[in-house]
Design a protein around this motif. Structure first.
Motif, PDB file in Angstrom:
ATOM      1  N   ASP A   1      -5.169   3.817  -2.681  1.00 41.71           N
ATOM      2  CA  ASP A   1      -6.060   4.787  -2.036  1.00 41.71           C
ATOM      3  C   ASP A   1      -6.904   4.109  -0.959  1.00 41.71           C
ATOM      4  OD1 ASP A   1      -5.105   6.818  -3.605  1.00 41.71           O
ATOM      5  OD2 ASP A   1      -6.741   6.724  -5.068  1.00 41.71           O
ATOM      6  N   ALA A   2      -7.387   2.893  -1.250  1.00 46.44           N
ATOM      7  CA  ALA A   2      -8.203   2.179  -0.268  1.00 46.44           C
ATOM      8  C   ALA A   2      -7.389   1.839   0.973  1.00 46.44           C
ATOM      9  CB  ALA A   2      -8.775   0.901  -0.887  1.00 46.44           C
ATOM     10  N   VAL A   3      -6.126   1.442   0.773  1.00 49.20           N
ATOM     11  CA  VAL A   3      -5.265   1.116   1.918  1.00 49.20           C
ATOM     12  C   VAL A   3      -4.989   2.358   2.738  1.00 49.20           C
ATOM     13  CG1 VAL A   3      -2.992   0.266   2.605  1.00 49.20           C
ATOM     14  CG2 VAL A   3      -4.229  -0.853   0.745  1.00 49.20           C
ATOM     15  N   HIS A   4      -4.729   3.485   2.081  1.00 49.84           N
ATOM     16  CA  HIS A   4      -4.474   4.732   2.809  1.00 49.84           C
ATOM     17  C   HIS A   4      -5.700   5.157   3.612  1.00 49.84           C
ATOM     18  CE1 HIS A   4      -0.508   6.401   1.400  1.00 49.84           C
ATOM     19  NE2 HIS A   4      -0.652   5.354   0.598  1.00 49.84           N
ATOM     20  N   GLU A   5      -6.859   5.058   3.010  1.00 54.96           N
ATOM     21  CA  GLU A   5      -8.079   5.437   3.727  1.00 54.96           C
ATOM     22  C   GLU A   5      -8.341   4.518   4.908  1.00 54.96           C
ATOM     23  OE1 GLU A   5     -11.266   5.546   0.957  1.00 54.96           O
ATOM     24  OE2 GLU A   5     -10.422   7.187  -0.238  1.00 54.96           O
ATOM     25  N   ALA A   6      -7.959   3.247   4.775  1.00 50.24           N
ATOM     26  CA  ALA A   6      -8.157   2.307   5.868  1.00 50.24           C
ATOM     27  C   ALA A   6      -7.175   2.550   7.002  1.00 50.24           C
ATOM     28  CB  ALA A   6      -8.011   0.877   5.357  1.00 50.24           C
ATOM     29  N   ALA A   7      -5.935   2.897   6.662  1.00 48.81           N
ATOM     30  CA  ALA A   7      -4.890   3.039   7.675  1.00 48.81           C
ATOM     31  C   ALA A   7      -4.976   4.347   8.432  1.00 48.81           C
ATOM     32  CB  ALA A   7      -3.515   2.917   7.023  1.00 48.81           C
ATOM     33  N   TYR A   8      -5.509   5.376   7.798  1.00 47.24           N
ATOM     34  CA  TYR A   8      -5.517   6.695   8.428  1.00 47.24           C
ATOM     35  C   TYR A   8      -6.943   7.223   8.517  1.00 47.24           C
ATOM     36  CZ  TYR A   8      -0.702   6.245   6.937  1.00 47.24           C
ATOM     37  OH  TYR A   8       0.561   5.760   6.715  1.00 47.24           O
ATOM     38  N   THR A   9      -7.290   7.673   9.705  1.00 44.77           N
ATOM     39  CA  THR A   9      -8.588   8.301   9.907  1.00 44.77           C
ATOM     40  C   THR A   9      -8.401   9.809   9.897  1.00 44.77           C
ATOM     41  OG1 THR A   9      -9.405   6.466  11.222  1.00 44.77           O
ATOM     42  CG2 THR A   9     -10.531   8.573  11.490  1.00 44.77           C
ATOM     43  N   TYR A  10      -9.184  10.499   9.076  1.00 46.12           N
ATOM     44  CA  TYR A  10      -9.107  11.944   9.004  1.00 46.12           C
ATOM     45  C   TYR A  10     -10.213  12.526   9.885  1.00 46.12           C
ATOM     46  CZ  TYR A  10      -6.390  10.684   4.914  1.00 46.12           C
ATOM     47  OH  TYR A  10      -5.453  10.133   4.075  1.00 46.12           O
TER      48      TYR A  10
ATOM     49  N   GLY B   1       0.794  -1.227   0.000  1.00 47.42           N
ATOM     50  CA  GLY B   1       0.000   0.000   0.000  1.00 47.42           C
ATOM     51  C   GLY B   1       0.817   1.263   0.000  1.00 47.42           C
ATOM     52  N   LYS B   2       2.144   1.133  -0.045  1.00 48.87           N
ATOM     53  CA  LYS B   2       3.065   2.284  -0.093  1.00 48.87           C
ATOM     54  C   LYS B   2       2.823   3.236   1.082  1.00 48.87           C
ATOM     55  CE  LYS B   2       3.297   1.977  -5.135  1.00 48.87           C
ATOM     56  NZ  LYS B   2       3.034   2.663  -6.431  1.00 48.87           N
ATOM     57  N   LEU B   3       2.737   2.646   2.284  1.00 56.47           N
ATOM     58  CA  LEU B   3       2.520   3.460   3.479  1.00 56.47           C
ATOM     59  C   LEU B   3       3.827   3.943   4.096  1.00 56.47           C
ATOM     60  CD1 LEU B   3      -0.272   1.368   5.273  1.00 56.47           C
ATOM     61  CD2 LEU B   3      -0.540   3.314   3.724  1.00 56.47           C
ATOM     62  N   TRP B   4       4.952   3.362   3.697  1.00 56.18           N
ATOM     63  CA  TRP B   4       6.235   3.709   4.302  1.00 56.18           C
ATOM     64  C   TRP B   4       6.826   4.925   3.603  1.00 56.18           C
ATOM     65  CZ3 TRP B   4       8.118   1.758   8.693  1.00 56.18           C
ATOM     66  CH2 TRP B   4       9.452   2.054   9.036  1.00 56.18           C
TER      67      TRP B   4
END
Length: 334
Positions: free
Chosen positions: A321-330, A229-232
């Protein structure tokens, strides 16, 4: 503190220029002892991932915080909101149309000042004095000149802030937001639970091997999310190492916590379904001895691990985008 005000043309840019002149007194009052430098940057058009794009610009420009002023509507739980903050990303976003048609400047100033507080890690709707002190401490940490850098020192000096940032991401909801991963996990678990070969393997493996399989399955899910998910993030300049390390620590703990929560839920479901679906006589006949309570727990253990591996495969099919939305709550701000 270097704050980038990223604005789209017209109304957002007008507001950004006003904020660059008027924000400093309010922020000095809230965070005594900190100086502020505002940089106005114009960007035409709005990207699909507004917060991610603002984070990239923040790293490129070596800012400490970034506030994006956009003409896009923002929403939380399908409800329109004025602004959103991501403490993990050090980014906030303001929907300028949501400020109304008149008195945009007067309304925008307190919204952006509150947004800085949210970005500083104060995620509660009404932060108290302790919250503000912790937020100011994090802002000072981000504003420090680069020096000797140690991750261990960063962690021990910011435990409270890291805990707040991780809590802000709501890691226990991570798997629920990844529909493909959750579907794959449930499918793999259901298959393992009713397959006699899995019954024999669960009985033969023993506690140590089952534990090792569980750890490997959770590690696979974690790496799939972070790497796939390219979170790093990687620091692009020496001065960014503190901020990027804080972000990566938050991301890692968020994902690990989310995967652990998923595994716990899968294990409970596997135990319940094992007793409901696996007939003791048939189970015992396959094992070659009467089915005991521990046998059901071992089956649930293996089932949960295989379901987690299935979830990792499903997570690999999720979009970035789905992984980013899942990992971070805005969080809503303003």
């Amino acid at each position: 503190m270097a704050v980038g005000l990223i604005a789209e043309p017209d109304a957002p840019m007008d507001l950004a220029r006003y904020l660059a002149e008027e924000l400093e007194p309010e922020l000095r009052r809230r965070h005594p002892g900190l100086g502020w430098r505002f940089v106005v940057a114009e960007e035409a058009g709005a990207p699909a991932d507004v917060i991610g794009a603002a984070r990239d610009r923040l790293l490129d420009e070596n800012w400490d915080l970034a506030i994006r002023l956009t003409n896009l509507p923002l929403s939380e739980a399908r409800r329109p909101v004025v602004a959103q903050a991501s403490a993990a990303h050090s980014v906030g976003v303001v929907s300028v149309p949501a400020l109304g048609a008149v008195n945009v400047r007067r309304r925008g100033l307190p919204v952006v000042a509150d947004l800085v507080d949210r970005v500083a890690g104060m995620v509660d709707e009404a932060p108290d004095e302790d919250d503000r002190r912790r937020g100011s401490r994090r802002l000072r940490e981000l504003a420090e000149e680069p020096g000797e850098f140690r991750v261990s020192r960063l962690v021990t000096g910011n435990i409270t802030l890291l805990a707040g940032m991780i809590r802000a991401n709501r890691p226990w909801r991570l798997a629920i937001r990844l529909t493909r991963a959750l579907t794959a996990a449930l499918a793999a678990g259901a298959f393992a639970l009713v397959t006699p070969d899995m019954w024999l393997l669960a009985d033969a493996y023993g506690g140590v091997r089952l534990t090792a399989i569980a750890v490997v399955s959770m590690l696979a899910f974690t790496l799939t999310l972070i790497v796939g998910g390219k979170l790093w993030e990687r620091a692009r300049r020496p001065g960014q190492r503190r901020q990027v390390a804080l972000f990566n620590i938050t991301t890692t703990v968020t994902v690990v916590s989310g995967v652990l929560a998923l595994y716990a839920v899968l294990f409970v479901l596997a135990v319940l379904l094992a007793f409901a679906l696996v007939v003791p006589g048939l189970f015992g006949a396959s094992l070659g001895h009467p089915a005991r309570f521990s046998d059901y727990l071992e089956l649930a253990f293996l089932t949960s691990s295989l379901a987690t591996v299935g979830g990792a495969l499903g997570a690999g099919l999720e979009s970035d985008d789905a992984v980013h939305e899942a990992a971070y709550t805005y969080h809503r701000a303003g």
